[in-house]
Design a protein around this motif. Structure first.
Motif, short mmCIF file in Angstrom:
data_model
loop_
_atom_site.label_atom_id
_atom_site.label_comp_id
_atom_site.label_asym_id
_atom_site.label_seq_id
_atom_site.Cartn_x
_atom_site.Cartn_y
_atom_site.Cartn_z
N GLY A 83 26.08 24.59 -39.14
CA GLY A 83 25.21 25.35 -40.01
C GLY A 83 23.77 24.94 -39.86
O GLY A 83 23.39 24.23 -38.92
N VAL A 99 19.79 22.14 -37.53
CA VAL A 99 21.03 22.82 -37.17
C VAL A 99 22.00 21.72 -36.74
O VAL A 99 21.63 20.82 -36.00
N ILE A 120 22.93 34.80 -44.98
CA ILE A 120 21.59 34.56 -44.42
C ILE A 120 20.53 34.91 -45.45
O ILE A 120 19.58 34.15 -45.65
N VAL A 138 22.70 31.36 -36.59
CA VAL A 138 22.24 30.18 -37.32
C VAL A 138 21.02 29.58 -36.63
O VAL A 138 20.04 29.22 -37.28
#
Length: 146
Positions: free
Chosen positions: A51, A34, A128, A16
């Motif tokens: 996330g 993030v 992703i 991430v």
């Protein structure tokens, strides 16, 4: 910190963070955040999520201005469950991609067993890719983006 949280973070948080760094370079006018945080502190269903979120500062008011790839843990104090998805914020709430499509609520998420975590790890590249596509498009699938 709950051992499952540490395990899931070890599996997915570095990816991430790499994704956020890559996207910041590719799309310097967008904002990428993030996050990681406990959830449900005031309930009996303790959880945790983390996330990456992309914010589109120039989207019109009637178009979602953010999309996120999130990994969520639910019910850490009993039968822990896990979900991961790419979803848009208000007003659309559209889900771009999900680890599992057969759920209606967190009670239906799969139990966070080693087998399920391995399955999530194998499907994470799909999430992703969905996040990258959503960012590039700039709005939910049915919208006229920016």
């Amino acid at each position: 910190m709950h051992p499952l949280v540490m395990q899931v973070e070890k599996l997915f948080l570095p990816e991430v963070e790499r994704l956020a760094s890559e996207m910041r370079q590719r799309f310097p006018t967008l904002k990428f955040n993030v996050w990681r945080s406990p959830v449900g502190a005031l309930t009996q269903h303790q959880g945790y999520d983390f996330g990456v979120e992309c914010v589109f500062p120039t989207n019109a008011l009637n178009i979602s201005d953010n999309v996120a790839l999130s990994v969520e843990l639910f019910d850490l104090t009993s039968t822990a469950r896990v979900m991961a998805e790419v979803g848009w914020g208000h007003p659309s709430g559209d889900i771009e991609a999900s680890f599992r499509d057969d759920w209606q609520s967190s009670a239906h998420w799969p139990e966070a067993t080693p087998t399920i975590l391995s399955e999530l790890e194998q499907s994470f590249p799909k999430l992703i890719l969905a996040f990258r596509s959503a960012v590039q498009r700039g709005g939910p699938p049915a919208s006229n983006s920016r």
